[in-house]
Design an enzyme around this catalytic site. Structure first.
Site, PDB file in Angstrom:
ATOM      1  N   HIS A 151       2.729  13.408   4.900  1.00 58.62           N
ATOM      2  CA  HIS A 151       2.174  13.118   6.234  1.00 58.62           C
ATOM      3  C   HIS A 151       0.892  12.303   6.063  1.00 58.62           C
ATOM      4  O   HIS A 151       0.133  12.523   5.120  1.00 58.62           O
ATOM      5  CB  HIS A 151       1.893  14.423   6.986  1.00 58.62           C
ATOM      6  CG  HIS A 151       1.570  14.184   8.425  1.00 58.62           C
ATOM      7  ND1 HIS A 151       0.326  13.768   8.831  1.00 58.62           N
ATOM      8  CD2 HIS A 151       2.328  14.254   9.532  1.00 58.62           C
ATOM      9  CE1 HIS A 151       0.346  13.596  10.147  1.00 58.62           C
ATOM     10  NE2 HIS A 151       1.554  13.888  10.597  1.00 58.62           N
ATOM     11  N   GLU A 203       6.143   7.195  10.977  1.00 60.86           N
ATOM     12  CA  GLU A 203       5.008   7.566  11.814  1.00 60.86           C
ATOM     13  C   GLU A 203       3.890   6.536  11.643  1.00 60.86           C
ATOM     14  O   GLU A 203       3.077   6.646  10.710  1.00 60.86           O
ATOM     15  CB  GLU A 203       4.480   8.938  11.414  1.00 60.86           C
ATOM     16  CG  GLU A 203       5.488  10.051  11.590  1.00 60.86           C
ATOM     17  CD  GLU A 203       4.787  11.387  11.813  1.00 60.86           C
ATOM     18  OE1 GLU A 203       4.990  11.972  12.879  1.00 60.86           O
ATOM     19  OE2 GLU A 203       4.020  11.809  10.939  1.00 60.86           O
ATOM     20  N   GLU A 251      -1.858  12.489   7.418  1.00 61.92           N
ATOM     21  CA  GLU A 251      -3.097  13.268   7.365  1.00 61.92           C
ATOM     22  C   GLU A 251      -3.355  13.776   5.945  1.00 61.92           C
ATOM     23  O   GLU A 251      -4.501  14.039   5.576  1.00 61.92           O
ATOM     24  CB  GLU A 251      -3.039  14.410   8.394  1.00 61.92           C
ATOM     25  CG  GLU A 251      -3.227  13.866   9.815  1.00 61.92           C
ATOM     26  CD  GLU A 251      -2.612  14.689  10.918  1.00 61.92           C
ATOM     27  OE1 GLU A 251      -2.221  15.841  10.685  1.00 61.92           O
ATOM     28  OE2 GLU A 251      -2.503  14.152  12.043  1.00 61.92           O
ATOM     29  N   SER A 280       2.788  10.302  18.943  1.00 63.35           N
ATOM     30  CA  SER A 280       2.614  10.370  20.400  1.00 63.35           C
ATOM     31  C   SER A 280       3.931  10.467  21.171  1.00 63.35           C
ATOM     32  O   SER A 280       4.063   9.899  22.252  1.00 63.35           O
ATOM     33  CB  SER A 280       1.783   9.188  20.898  1.00 63.35           C
ATOM     34  OG  SER A 280       0.475   9.257  20.358  1.00 63.35           O
ATOM     35  N   LYS A 330       0.922  21.369  12.651  1.00 61.41           N
ATOM     36  CA  LYS A 330      -0.301  21.064  11.886  1.00 61.41           C
ATOM     37  C   LYS A 330      -1.122  22.347  11.685  1.00 61.41           C
ATOM     38  O   LYS A 330      -0.527  23.409  11.544  1.00 61.41           O
ATOM     39  CB  LYS A 330      -1.090  19.954  12.582  1.00 61.41           C
ATOM     40  CG  LYS A 330      -0.195  18.739  12.897  1.00 61.41           C
ATOM     41  CD  LYS A 330      -0.957  17.520  13.340  1.00 61.41           C
ATOM     42  CE  LYS A 330       0.033  16.388  13.596  1.00 61.41           C
ATOM     43  NZ  LYS A 330      -0.619  15.120  13.910  1.00 61.41           N
ATOM     44  N   ASN A 333       5.757  19.638  14.505  1.00 59.61           N
ATOM     45  CA  ASN A 333       4.745  19.734  13.455  1.00 59.61           C
ATOM     46  C   ASN A 333       3.495  20.341  14.095  1.00 59.61           C
ATOM     47  O   ASN A 333       2.756  19.646  14.788  1.00 59.61           O
ATOM     48  CB  ASN A 333       4.457  18.335  12.890  1.00 59.61           C
ATOM     49  CG  ASN A 333       3.322  18.346  11.880  1.00 59.61           C
ATOM     50  OD1 ASN A 333       2.875  19.411  11.454  1.00 59.61           O
ATOM     51  ND2 ASN A 333       2.858  17.161  11.504  1.00 59.61           N
ATOM     52  N   GLY A 356      -1.390  10.995  17.508  1.00 64.95           N
ATOM     53  CA  GLY A 356      -2.435  11.654  18.275  1.00 64.95           C
ATOM     54  C   GLY A 356      -3.251  10.731  19.155  1.00 64.95           C
ATOM     55  O   GLY A 356      -4.313  11.107  19.651  1.00 64.95           O
TER      56      GLY A 356
HETATM   57  P1  PGA Z   1       1.453  13.433  17.498  1.00 66.10           P
HETATM   58  O1  PGA Z   1       1.622  13.734  15.939  1.00 66.10           O
HETATM   59  O2  PGA Z   1       2.794  13.717  18.148  1.00 66.10           O
HETATM   60  O3  PGA Z   1       0.374  14.378  17.959  1.00 66.10           O
HETATM   61  O4  PGA Z   1       1.087  12.006  17.638  1.00 66.10           O
HETATM   62  C1  PGA Z   1       2.778  13.377  15.233  1.00 66.10           C
HETATM   63  C2  PGA Z   1       2.641  13.777  13.782  1.00 66.10           C
HETATM   64  O5  PGA Z   1       1.543  13.636  13.235  1.00 66.10           O
HETATM   65  O6  PGA Z   1       3.616  14.242  13.156  1.00 66.10           O
END
Ligand code: PGA
Length: 252
Positions: free
Chosen positions: A94, A165, A96, A210, A12, A10, A171
């Site tokens: 997601h 998630e 976000e 992560s 983003k 992903n 993150g």
């Molecule tokens: P990350 O993000 O691996 O940077 O923690 C995962 C995601 O948001 O899909």
């Protein structure tokens, strides 16, 4: 039956034309008999990367789609548009986007549209740190699933993926314990079988939050983990390839 694991990148809101080389590097170093690998670049790169990777063992996905096929929805893309651009997957719900107001009922409608357009819908769920600390995480995720998953008449387990998630793990460098991940994946499995019947045993349930080269081996070895959704570490092709290398391929 051993499920072939699915490792998804992903990106983003990262990636301009120069990042096509990173996708190519991933494709050039992905074995067709290993885990299934998918890259989800920003919408502006889906067409180019899908063309670059035509015939390679790496598929392309979008990061969101609108529930409608077309129309007055400034700034959105439809599932049909993603499919037309060469995508085979789309990430939906997601955290976000949920944090910007996208609700589970909108996720459900987008998921139905995605499946209708021939895409595989990757529906994200996950709890906040508070819900986790209060022991509410499984209830929270079950509730999200009940509202976010579409009512499918012809259920094909290949068209639906769930990504667990935990919001507090995205993150941040933090991850749940292996036992927490295993227990949550088992709860998600029970829920999808409740909703869709025994065929939902074939739905892949990914862990995201992560995932790095240093923990991917342990996470992907957990019972009930059918792959990973990788954010930050997917922007470095060497790191992403290292993670994908821990994924299980198809086995007899
Ligand atoms: P990350 O993000 O691996 O940077 O923690 C995962 C995601 O948001 O899909």
């Amino acid at each position: 039956m051993t499920t072939r694991q699915l490792i998804m990148a992903n990106w983003k809101m990262n990636g301009v034309q120069a990042m096509r080389a990173a996708a190519q590097q991933v494709a050039d170093n992905t074995a067709p008999d290993g885990a299934e690998v998918v890259i989800c670049p920003p919408a502006t790169l889906v067409t180019d990367i899908a063309r670059d990777l035509a015939g390679a063992p790496v598929a392309v996905g979008g990061q969101d789609c609108h529930a409608a096929e077309a129309g007055p929805h400034t700034g959105d893309v439809s599932a049909a548009m993603l499919a037309d651009a060469g995508a085979q997957y789309v990430i939906l719900g997601h955290s976000e986007l949920r944090s910007q107001g996208v609700r589970s009922d909108a996720v459900r409608q987008s998921a139905a549209a995605a499946i209708h357009a021939g895409l595989t819908a990757v529906v994200c769920v996950g709890e906040t740190a508070e819900q986790h600390d209060e022991g509410w995480h499984q209830n929270r995720v079950r509730g999200q699933l009940y509202i976010s998953l579409p009512n499918l008449t012809a259920f094909d387990p290949n068209r639906l993926v769930i990504a667990y998630e935990p919001i507090w793990a995205i993150g941040t460098g933090k991850t749940p314990t292996g036992e927490d991940i295993r227990a949550m994946h088992a709860a998600i499995r029970t829920t999808v079988i409740d909703l869709f019947g025994p065929a939902a045993a074939g739905v892949r349930i990914l862990y995201g939050g992560s995932v790095k080269p240093g923990n991917a081996g342990d996470i992907l070895a957990l019972d009930g983990v059918d792959g990973a959704l990788v954010g930050g570490a997917s922007l470095d092709p060497a790191d992403f390839l290292a993670i994908a290398g821990f994924g299980r391929g198809a086995q007899p």
